[in-house]
Design a protein around this motif. Structure first.
Motif, PDB file in Angstrom:
ATOM      1  N   ALA A  28     -41.941 -26.052 -40.901  1.00 10.22           N
ATOM      2  CA  ALA A  28     -42.927 -27.213 -40.303  1.00 10.22           C
ATOM      3  C   ALA A  28     -43.718 -26.659 -39.334  1.00 10.22           C
ATOM      4  O   ALA A  28     -44.988 -27.055 -39.083  1.00 10.22           O
ATOM      5  CB  ALA A  28     -41.957 -28.277 -39.936  1.00 10.22           C
ATOM      6  N   GLN A  49     -39.593 -24.255 -36.567  1.00  7.21           N
ATOM      7  CA  GLN A  49     -39.063 -25.538 -36.926  1.00  7.21           C
ATOM      8  C   GLN A  49     -38.858 -25.442 -38.600  1.00  7.21           C
ATOM      9  O   GLN A  49     -40.028 -25.292 -39.228  1.00  7.21           O
ATOM     10  CB  GLN A  49     -39.960 -26.473 -36.540  1.00  7.21           C
ATOM     11  CG  GLN A  49     -39.930 -26.866 -34.939  1.00  7.21           C
ATOM     12  CD  GLN A  49     -40.817 -27.917 -34.734  1.00  7.21           C
ATOM     13  OE1 GLN A  49     -41.902 -28.666 -35.500  1.00  7.21           O
ATOM     14  NE2 GLN A  49     -40.221 -28.738 -33.862  1.00  7.21           N
ATOM     15  N   LEU A  50     -37.801 -25.534 -39.121  1.00 11.33           N
ATOM     16  CA  LEU A  50     -37.167 -25.642 -40.503  1.00 11.33           C
ATOM     17  C   LEU A  50     -37.383 -27.097 -40.818  1.00 11.33           C
ATOM     18  O   LEU A  50     -36.730 -27.963 -40.246  1.00 11.33           O
ATOM     19  CB  LEU A  50     -36.147 -24.866 -40.712  1.00 11.33           C
ATOM     20  CG  LEU A  50     -36.172 -23.381 -40.357  1.00 11.33           C
ATOM     21  CD1 LEU A  50     -34.849 -22.859 -40.544  1.00 11.33           C
ATOM     22  CD2 LEU A  50     -37.254 -22.754 -41.285  1.00 11.33           C
ATOM     23  N   VAL A  51     -38.004 -27.458 -42.200  1.00 12.86           N
ATOM     24  CA  VAL A  51     -38.201 -28.641 -42.772  1.00 12.86           C
ATOM     25  C   VAL A  51     -36.571 -28.802 -43.012  1.00 12.86           C
ATOM     26  O   VAL A  51     -35.792 -27.991 -43.845  1.00 12.86           O
ATOM     27  CB  VAL A  51     -38.891 -28.649 -43.847  1.00 12.86           C
ATOM     28  CG1 VAL A  51     -38.713 -30.017 -44.550  1.00 12.86           C
ATOM     29  CG2 VAL A  51     -40.365 -28.432 -43.599  1.00 12.86           C
ATOM     30  N   GLY A  52     -36.017 -29.933 -42.679  1.00 10.63           N
ATOM     31  CA  GLY A  52     -34.473 -30.438 -42.950  1.00 10.63           C
ATOM     32  C   GLY A  52     -34.168 -31.070 -44.286  1.00 10.63           C
ATOM     33  O   GLY A  52     -35.029 -31.002 -44.978  1.00 10.63           O
ATOM     34  N   SER A  53     -32.975 -31.710 -44.213  1.00 15.18           N
ATOM     35  CA  SER A  53     -32.714 -32.098 -45.643  1.00 15.18           C
ATOM     36  C   SER A  53     -31.426 -32.999 -45.322  1.00 15.18           C
ATOM     37  O   SER A  53     -30.565 -32.767 -44.337  1.00 15.18           O
ATOM     38  CB  SER A  53     -32.320 -31.163 -46.592  1.00 15.18           C
ATOM     39  OG  SER A  53     -31.654 -31.791 -47.783  1.00 15.18           O
ATOM     40  N   GLY A  98     -40.704 -24.486 -46.360  1.00 15.82           N
ATOM     41  CA  GLY A  98     -39.675 -24.777 -45.544  1.00 15.82           C
ATOM     42  C   GLY A  98     -39.907 -24.549 -44.305  1.00 15.82           C
ATOM     43  O   GLY A  98     -38.855 -24.909 -43.349  1.00 15.82           O
ATOM     44  N   SER A 141     -48.618 -21.893 -43.247  1.00 11.29           N
ATOM     45  CA  SER A 141     -48.239 -22.914 -44.439  1.00 11.29           C
ATOM     46  C   SER A 141     -47.116 -22.148 -45.395  1.00 11.29           C
ATOM     47  O   SER A 141     -47.478 -22.011 -46.755  1.00 11.29           O
ATOM     48  CB  SER A 141     -49.640 -22.818 -45.350  1.00 11.29           C
ATOM     49  OG  SER A 141     -50.519 -23.462 -44.541  1.00 11.29           O
ATOM     50  N   ILE A 153     -30.136 -25.018 -45.401  1.00 12.23           N
ATOM     51  CA  ILE A 153     -31.448 -25.017 -44.941  1.00 12.23           C
ATOM     52  C   ILE A 153     -32.123 -23.892 -44.649  1.00 12.23           C
ATOM     53  O   ILE A 153     -33.172 -23.247 -44.948  1.00 12.23           O
ATOM     54  CB  ILE A 153     -31.731 -26.281 -43.889  1.00 12.23           C
ATOM     55  CG1 ILE A 153     -31.237 -27.714 -44.354  1.00 12.23           C
ATOM     56  CG2 ILE A 153     -33.164 -26.248 -43.148  1.00 12.23           C
ATOM     57  CD1 ILE A 153     -31.254 -28.801 -43.275  1.00 12.23           C
ATOM     58  N   SER A 157     -32.865 -33.709 -40.004  1.00 14.30           N
ATOM     59  CA  SER A 157     -34.483 -33.621 -40.545  1.00 14.30           C
ATOM     60  C   SER A 157     -35.144 -32.462 -40.199  1.00 14.30           C
ATOM     61  O   SER A 157     -36.139 -32.022 -40.786  1.00 14.30           O
ATOM     62  CB  SER A 157     -34.898 -34.908 -39.616  1.00 14.30           C
ATOM     63  OG  SER A 157     -34.715 -34.720 -38.269  1.00 14.30           O
ATOM     64  N   VAL A 158     -34.656 -31.697 -39.050  1.00 12.15           N
ATOM     65  CA  VAL A 158     -35.437 -30.578 -38.834  1.00 12.15           C
ATOM     66  C   VAL A 158     -34.246 -29.583 -38.014  1.00 12.15           C
ATOM     67  O   VAL A 158     -33.307 -30.136 -37.324  1.00 12.15           O
ATOM     68  CB  VAL A 158     -36.372 -30.860 -37.680  1.00 12.15           C
ATOM     69  CG1 VAL A 158     -35.837 -31.270 -36.460  1.00 12.15           C
ATOM     70  CG2 VAL A 158     -37.204 -29.385 -37.329  1.00 12.15           C
TER      71      VAL A 158
END
Length: 320
Positions: free
Chosen positions: A85, A124-128, A83, A80, A278, A132-133
């Protein structure tokens, strides 16, 4: 040790481990774990002049690493962290170099080695925005560390003034962002040199990345154990001294991004900077993740723990 000696927790833990592995048939050759050196020719019933004791849990851990060979561990990790996922972990433990052991009895020049460890985190990184990833594979290899018996100083007539000095080199740490495959993870005869990996897939637009970072001491660190240290089995830790910043920061600082456009792909202005932003924004989380995973696996990054469990300061002979 018994529960009556105040080790009920350890006794229960060892009992649980015994039950858990009762069905296994894996066999380990004792000499691959412990070298008795000059006492290898003793006959049954003879007693050596010096002995060594070791923690039962440490012994089990070493046996597990040795027995694992090139077997691979795979698991999902969920810490958890902002940034991030999702994370998938793969780890392999290689056997120690042939001719070495985890515990050694010997004279000057005797050496012991740790096992080689490889860890691959597929993050897996949360995109922007348009991305998206970001899929970021982080590979870390900790090579075998070494401790060599460099000096023995025997106190006479007061043996309590005796000392032992080791030369300790923590294992070289090699880290990559690249396309590390499962075959590379289990091939301990060759160090991985992965190509760039696809970290962003937008169909007609692909973003690749590759990075490399290394940390290692240039020469062994001298560590001296007093007679009191030896009697108390005091652990001493040697850290890599030629590396002063975060491995994650150095690795990400070396990251080279490439943008590839397919036949119908339209360039997205600033996509390279967006992806870099990111990844850069998640540096702290990646660092925390890497350290947490290694700590859980019992692996110190650029670190070696050493003990001296006994010293013999007699046996002098008259020579002509």
């Amino acid at each position: 040790k018994t529960a009556a000696a105040g080790n009920s927790g350890a006794n229960a833990a060892l009992s649980s481990l015994s039950s858990a592995i009762s069905s296994l048939t894996t066999r380990i050759t004792p000499k691959s774990l412990i070298s008795v050196g000059p006492y290898s020719n003793l006959t049954v019933g003879q007693k050596p002049k010096v002995g060594a004791s070791v923690s039962a849990l440490d012994l089990l851990s070493a046996m597990a690493a040795l027995a694992n060979g090139t077997n691979q561990i795979a698991a999902n990790v969920n810490l958890s962290l902002p940034g991030i996922a999702g994370v998938t972990l793969q780890a392999t433990v290689g056997e120690r170099p042939v001719g070495t052991s985890w515990i050694t009895v010997g004279s000057l020049g005797a050496s012991v080695h740790t096992a080689q460890t490889r860890v691959l985190l597929k993050i897996q990184l949360v995109g922007s925005g348009a991305v998206s990833v970001v899929n970021l594979p982080v590979y870390v290899e900790i090579a075998a560390g070494t401790a060599t018996l460099n000096a023995i100083s025997c106190g006479y007539p007061n043996v309590s003034t005796s000392t032992v000095t080791l030369g300790v080199s923590p294992g070289i740490v090699d880290a990559w962002i690249g396309d590390v495959t499962s075959a590379m993870m289990t091939n301990f005869s060759t160090a991985p040199n992965p190509p760039a990996v696809n970290i962003v897939n937008l169909g007609a637009i692909q973003v690749t990345g590759r990075a490399h970072a290394t940390m290692a001491n240039t020469s062994p660190t001298s560590v001296t154990f007093s007679y009191a240290d030896i009697q108390a089995q005091t652990k001493k830790t040697v850290n890599t001294t030629s590396f002063t910043s975060s491995l994650t920061s150095s690795l990400l600082g070396d990251l080279q991004l490439g943008v590839q456009l397919g036949p119908l792909g339209l360039p997205i202005p600033g996509i390279g900077a967006l992806v870099a932003g990111i990844i850069g924004g998640a540096t702290g989380s990646i660092d925390t993740l890497l350290n947490s995973v290694l700590q859980t696996l019992g692996v110190g990054l650029g670190q070696a723990d050493v003990w001296v469990t006994g010293v013999r300061c007699d046996g002098a002979v008259l020579v002509n």
